[in-house]
Design a protein around this motif. Sequence first.
Motif, PDB file in Angstrom:
ATOM      1  N   UNK A 257      40.260 -30.017  21.821  1.00 48.58           N
ATOM      2  CA  UNK A 257      39.752 -28.797  21.195  1.00 48.58           C
ATOM      3  C   UNK A 257      40.666 -27.614  21.525  1.00 48.58           C
ATOM      4  N   UNK A 258      41.122 -27.551  22.774  1.00 50.51           N
ATOM      5  CA  UNK A 258      42.038 -26.480  23.181  1.00 50.51           C
ATOM      6  C   UNK A 258      43.358 -26.593  22.419  1.00 50.51           C
ATOM      7  N   UNK A 259      43.861 -27.825  22.298  1.00 50.85           N
ATOM      8  CA  UNK A 259      45.102 -28.036  21.544  1.00 50.85           C
ATOM      9  C   UNK A 259      44.900 -27.650  20.084  1.00 50.85           C
ATOM     10  N   UNK A 260      43.747 -28.044  19.518  1.00 50.05           N
ATOM     11  CA  UNK A 260      43.457 -27.710  18.119  1.00 50.05           C
ATOM     12  C   UNK A 260      43.438 -26.204  17.887  1.00 50.05           C
ATOM     13  N   UNK A 261      43.124 -25.434  18.931  1.00 48.53           N
ATOM     14  CA  UNK A 261      43.140 -23.968  18.839  1.00 48.53           C
ATOM     15  C   UNK A 261      44.490 -23.376  19.272  1.00 48.53           C
ATOM     16  N   UNK A 262      45.456 -24.248  19.576  1.00 45.66           N
ATOM     17  CA  UNK A 262      46.794 -23.785  19.919  1.00 45.66           C
ATOM     18  C   UNK A 262      46.933 -23.176  21.298  1.00 45.66           C
ATOM     19  N   UNK A 263      46.093 -23.590  22.247  1.00 52.77           N
ATOM     20  CA  UNK A 263      46.135 -23.009  23.591  1.00 52.77           C
ATOM     21  C   UNK A 263      47.050 -23.796  24.522  1.00 52.77           C
ATOM     22  N   UNK A 264      47.872 -23.123  25.316  1.00 58.25           N
ATOM     23  CA  UNK A 264      48.586 -23.806  26.401  1.00 58.25           C
ATOM     24  C   UNK A 264      47.576 -24.252  27.453  1.00 58.25           C
ATOM     25  N   UNK A 265      47.886 -25.363  28.126  1.00 58.21           N
ATOM     26  CA  UNK A 265      46.894 -26.017  28.987  1.00 58.21           C
ATOM     27  C   UNK A 265      47.411 -26.199  30.403  1.00 58.21           C
ATOM     28  N   UNK A 266      46.506 -26.040  31.363  1.00 54.58           N
ATOM     29  CA  UNK A 266      46.734 -26.466  32.747  1.00 54.58           C
ATOM     30  C   UNK A 266      45.622 -27.445  33.086  1.00 54.58           C
ATOM     31  N   UNK A 267      46.001 -28.662  33.470  1.00 57.30           N
ATOM     32  CA  UNK A 267      44.986 -29.664  33.780  1.00 57.30           C
ATOM     33  C   UNK A 267      45.518 -30.617  34.848  1.00 57.30           C
ATOM     34  N   UNK A 268      44.875 -31.776  34.979  1.00 57.17           N
ATOM     35  CA  UNK A 268      45.250 -32.735  36.018  1.00 57.17           C
ATOM     36  C   UNK A 268      45.752 -34.038  35.388  1.00 57.17           C
ATOM     37  N   UNK A 269      46.253 -34.918  36.241  1.00 54.77           N
ATOM     38  CA  UNK A 269      46.731 -36.224  35.775  1.00 54.77           C
ATOM     39  C   UNK A 269      45.635 -37.286  35.896  1.00 54.77           C
ATOM     40  N   UNK A 270      44.400 -36.873  35.943  1.00 56.47           N
ATOM     41  CA  UNK A 270      43.283 -37.789  36.191  1.00 56.47           C
ATOM     42  C   UNK A 270      42.883 -38.545  34.932  1.00 56.47           C
ATOM     43  N   UNK A 271      42.697 -39.849  35.066  1.00 62.54           N
ATOM     44  CA  UNK A 271      42.200 -40.658  33.963  1.00 62.54           C
ATOM     45  C   UNK A 271      43.095 -40.589  32.748  1.00 62.54           C
ATOM     46  N   UNK A 272      42.483 -40.291  31.599  1.00 62.82           N
ATOM     47  CA  UNK A 272      43.196 -40.318  30.318  1.00 62.82           C
ATOM     48  C   UNK A 272      43.910 -39.013  29.991  1.00 62.82           C
ATOM     49  N   UNK A 273      43.825 -38.012  30.839  1.00 62.11           N
ATOM     50  CA  UNK A 273      44.366 -36.690  30.505  1.00 62.11           C
ATOM     51  C   UNK A 273      45.853 -36.733  30.137  1.00 62.11           C
ATOM     52  N   UNK A 274      46.706 -37.494  30.861  1.00 68.31           N
ATOM     53  CA  UNK A 274      48.121 -37.514  30.474  1.00 68.31           C
ATOM     54  C   UNK A 274      48.380 -38.049  29.067  1.00 68.31           C
ATOM     55  N   UNK A 275      47.492 -38.879  28.537  1.00 68.84           N
ATOM     56  CA  UNK A 275      47.695 -39.366  27.167  1.00 68.84           C
ATOM     57  C   UNK A 275      47.157 -38.378  26.137  1.00 68.84           C
ATOM     58  N   UNK A 276      46.400 -37.390  26.594  1.00 70.16           N
ATOM     59  CA  UNK A 276      45.822 -36.402  25.686  1.00 70.16           C
ATOM     60  C   UNK A 276      46.693 -35.151  25.585  1.00 70.16           C
ATOM     61  N   UNK A 277      47.250 -34.712  26.713  1.00 69.66           N
ATOM     62  CA  UNK A 277      48.019 -33.455  26.760  1.00 69.66           C
ATOM     63  C   UNK A 277      49.512 -33.755  26.777  1.00 69.66           C
ATOM     64  N   UNK A 278      50.242 -33.448  25.707  1.00 65.13           N
ATOM     65  CA  UNK A 278      51.692 -33.660  25.711  1.00 65.13           C
ATOM     66  C   UNK A 278      52.393 -32.666  26.639  1.00 65.13           C
ATOM     67  N   UNK A 279      53.545 -33.062  27.173  1.00 62.74           N
ATOM     68  CA  UNK A 279      54.294 -32.181  28.083  1.00 62.74           C
ATOM     69  C   UNK A 279      54.644 -30.860  27.430  1.00 62.74           C
ATOM     70  N   UNK A 280      54.796 -30.874  26.109  1.00 60.33           N
ATOM     71  CA  UNK A 280      55.169 -29.649  25.390  1.00 60.33           C
ATOM     72  C   UNK A 280      54.051 -28.622  25.343  1.00 60.33           C
TER      73      UNK A 280
END
Length: 350
Positions: A266-289
């Motif tokens: 949802x944050x990506x869909x709104x064009x927001x830069x993200x700070x999150x963790x490497x827990x679970x599936x998060x790395x497959x959801x948030x691209x490095x870019x």
Amino acid sequence: MLNSELYFVFPGNLNTNTGGYHYDRRVIKELRKMGSTVKTISLSEKFPFPDELALTHTEGVFSSIPDDSVVIVDGLAFGAMKNVIKLHKNRLYLIALCHHPLAMETGLNPSERELLLQSETYALKNADHVIVTSQNTRKILIEDFSISASQITVALPGTDRYPFAKCNGSPTRLLTCASLTKRKGHDVLIEALSKIDFLDWQARFVGDETLDPTWACELKNRAELRGLSDQIKFVGAVANISSEYQNADIFVLPSKFEGYGMVLTEAIAHGLPIVSTRAGAIPEVVPESAGILVNAEDHSALAEALKKLILDNDLRNKMQLGAQKAALTLPSWGICAELIARGMETIPRK
């Protein structure tokens, strides 16, 4: 599909404001659009720790479902109803919707964890098919629960299209959207924010406070003890969540584990830069870019990542553009439902 009529079973209130229930609601809506008659059934809200009354009610519910029916059961209940599955697995087509394994919830004591692990292992092994919301959960079920890959369908949550946030707030507006439960890591975020309280930011903690009221109260006390009451606002659940994303500059999700993390898309869909963790599936959801990921429960690393994005406008703009590009590749809810329907087509006849 095996037939055009199916049952969708879940614990408690389908309108509960969590990612898992949102997934359920949207899948039901899309399956109906595709021509299926979806009958919804609510079980006791006590799941995943049902008492005898809840289990008796559940047994009655399943006994009333006609033979050879297709029944999708939300994992919050499915993994905790071993005896019900044992009674009905040979006459119903049971499909588990596993958002993430129950035993991976944060805050469980060892006996609760073991109880859930044993029950869910039996339940998943006796499911006719399993729907998961990420490749990471698929991997866990194959490696830790010995579920055959052919029995698993990965149906990533869908995302709607939104106008992109402007990300031009002053002070910088931080947003986290998650129910106030221990797994979501608000305690880690509060510690991280206390390390950068000298910077110019405001934070909004959006999320249901009723799922664990004691923890929600403790989080508010922590924020006050750290002297952050003027900078952190606990908002509770909100009706129009999109406006929260639209008015934010940086999205933060400090989770200790995520089976997917729909608020991230949802944050990506709104064009927001993200700070999150490497827990679970998060790395497959948030691209490095589009974001910076740190180890879960590392409040110092979380503080550094936030500091970097708050102070470095060029980096923030770059990740904002990265999120906007990633938003264009996110799947729709229609695609999600189509994958589920296709997975159900593979179930062999009893």
